[in-house]
Design an enzyme around this catalytic site. Structure first.
Site, PDB file in Angstrom:
ATOM      1  CB  SER A  57      -0.900   0.009   1.227  1.00  0.00           C
ATOM      2  OG  SER A  57      -0.090   0.243   2.364  1.00  0.00           O
ATOM      3  CE  LYS A  58       0.174   7.794  -2.937  1.00  0.00           C
ATOM      4  NZ  LYS A  58      -0.271   8.277  -4.131  1.00  0.00           N
ATOM      5  NE  ARG A  59      -2.099   3.144   5.425  1.00  0.00           N
ATOM      6  CZ  ARG A  59      -2.139   1.901   5.887  1.00  0.00           C
ATOM      7  NH1 ARG A  59      -1.365   1.537   6.871  1.00  0.00           N
ATOM      8  NH2 ARG A  59      -2.966   1.024   5.358  1.00  0.00           N
TER       9      ARG A  59
END
Ligand code: GLU
Length: 504
Positions: free
Chosen positions: A259-261
């Site tokens: 994920s982007k996080r």
């Protein structure tokens, strides 16, 4: 004839997982001599990000993926479409979805649901409080068709829902996961048309896959739970469903979903960071699929030749950044000098080291053309980097017109200023005297300078260290002969002379 599609929603950037989905579809199409179709699924107006289709098309082009049918960018950067089954943008097909939705309603496969947002919310809360599964309780199924029509005609807002069978199972053979089975009783009466007249993903996706003659749906695993709904929609329409193949999830090292996080997931980030499209494509191709245990470097043609759905793994694929760096390093080493120049130049421009003026590459507005110098810099630096951006980082000294040098760094650490100045004076005299041809070959320069130092009875350290610092301004760098070769005779002489002045 195989027909596959990549059907992204334009929500901003291209996720690395989407690149893999697109790539697998393209590889499958090419392997079978079929067609690869691009379809833009933009019916969710809340998620639409302007400019994302252009960005998507540019990213696919950068990655070397070619689309047979669907949107593309013309020479002026305008979005156009090609192919016989268009339009390939869902917001341009709204009439079609409406027509097919009405057919489902008329045939009794779908029904109007008039429940308000508040009603649905309290239904949800009651179910949650009772510890039951959250799903629509089907209350609007009970309306008589005449009653339903009357309320619609009176202008009451409604959505259209699919009448799911309440018992039994929906089963299908997934090309990756094998036989999969879903209890119908656990599947919601899916909304097909929203109250704003837009179809949901499910309805539009099934209609388009059918009308576009898609034979294989190759997509991310997150769509697996939607597939029974799609199969039931195909049945409701009386259509043959395509073959489904659900690709394994991409995972972080800790096996959480990528994920982007937790880092870069946008293909654009990798382009900007200096990854080569061929390296990224090779790396992405092997995330979840591998034709052989003892080989990793594959050209695009080789991937096409080898690609099959049978060898796709069921288990999630861990995204390993070090592995990507390895691929990139290998590809940077093996590029032709011309292509390396093409792909590396934007990084030198971005770092402000060079600019393009007409046919020339300039480091200074009135300086000489730097094309040859850049070629030599790349030849020296390509062996040491993981990413194209690193070729430009720290390469400023090659292009400086008047290189700043700290005089304290010039003498070898066990030597003195006076010795350094003396050695540099001799080396300067040699640098000036050598014929221009010697500067065309770093090995010849090495022979000359090392031979001269030996002849004088000097040590390499107290003479060649000052020479290297004079030419680079750095305590660590390629050898002085390589640098002299890259910057050429005029700069070599100029920099040696300046260092001598700094020491006096
Ligand atoms: N529009 C969906 C997406 O963004 C497509 C899923 C599918 O391929 O069916 O992933």
């Amino acid at each position: 004839m195989v027909r596959v599609r990549f059907a992204p929603s334009p929500t901003g950037y291209v996720h690395i997982g989407s690149l893999r989905t697109a790539l697998y579809n393209e590889l499958f199409a090419r392997h079978h001599g079929g067609s690869f179709i691009l379809r833009i699924e933009d019916t969710d107006r809340n998620r639409y990000v302007p400019g994302s289709v252009e960005n998507l098309l540019r990213t696919l082009e950068w990655a070397g993926l070619t689309v047979d049918e669907g949107p593309y960018l013309d020479k002026d950067g305008n979005i156009r479409q090609k192919g016989e089954s268009g339009p390939y943008v869902q917001s341009e097909r709204l009439g079609l979805y409406k027509e097919y939705a009405e057919k489902l309603l008329a045939d009794g496969h779908a029904y109007r649901c008039f429940c308000s947002a508040e009603t649905l919310e309290s239904m949800k809360q009651a179910q949650a409080a009772a510890g039951r599964a959250i799903m629509y309780d089907k209350r609007c199924r009970a309306h008589e068709p005449s009653e339903s029509t009357r309320r619609a005609e009176a202008g009451e807002p409604f959505v259209l829902r699919l009448k799911m069978p309440e018992t039994g199972k929906t089963e299908f053979a997934d090309a990756v996961r094998g036989q999969v089975s879903f209890e119908n009783g656990l599947i919601d009466d899916q909304v097909l048309m929203k109250s704003d007249g837009y179809p949901t993903y499910h309805l539009a996706n099934v209609i388009d896959d059918h009308l576009m003659g898609i034979t294989h749906v190759i997509r991310a695993e997150e769509w697996l739970p939607s597939t029974p709904k799609h199969i039931l929609l195909y049945r409701a329409f009386g259509w043959e469903p395509p073959v489904f193949a659900h690709l394994p999830l991409l995972l972080n090292a800790d096996r959480s979903k990528l994920s982007k996080r937790q880092g870069d997931v946008a293909v654009e980030d990798y382009r900007r960071a200096g990854y080569l499209p061929e390296a990224l494509v090779n790396f992405v191709a092997l995330m979840g699929w591998n034709p052989s245990a003892d080989r990793e470097i594959y050209s695009k043609d080789e991937l096409v030749a080898e690609f099959n759905l049978e060898k796709i793994n069921k288990a999630g694929a861990v995204f390993n950044r070090e592995k990507l760096d390895w691929f990139n390093r290998e590809y940077i080493k093996s590029l032709s000098a011309e292509r390396l120049l093409d792909v590396a130049l934007p990084f030198f421009i971005e770092q402000g080291l060079l600019s393009r003026v007409g046919e020339n590459l300039l480091a200074h507005p009135d300086g000489p053309d730097m094309t040859e110098r850049l070629k030599r810099v790349l030849a020296l630096e390509r062996q040491r980097v993981d990413r194209l951006s690193q070729l430009a980082e720290g390469s400023g000294f090659y292009f400086a017109e008047d290189l700043p040098v700290d005089p304290a760094v010039i003498p070898w650490k066990k030597s003195t200023k006076e010795v350094a100045a003396d050695r540099l004076s001799g080396l300067l005299e040699l640098a000036e005297r050598l014929p221009a041809e010697t500067y065309a070959d770093p090995k010849a320069l090495e022979r000359e300078f090392v031979g001269y130092v030996a002849e004088k009875g000097w040590t390499n350290a107290d003479s060649l260290w000052p020479m290297r610092v004079a030419l680079t301004g750095l305590a660590a760098s390629p050898s002085p002969f390589e640098v002299a070769w890259a910057i050429g005779q005029v700069q070599t002489v100029k920099r040696l002379r300046k260092a001598i002045t700094l020491l006096s």
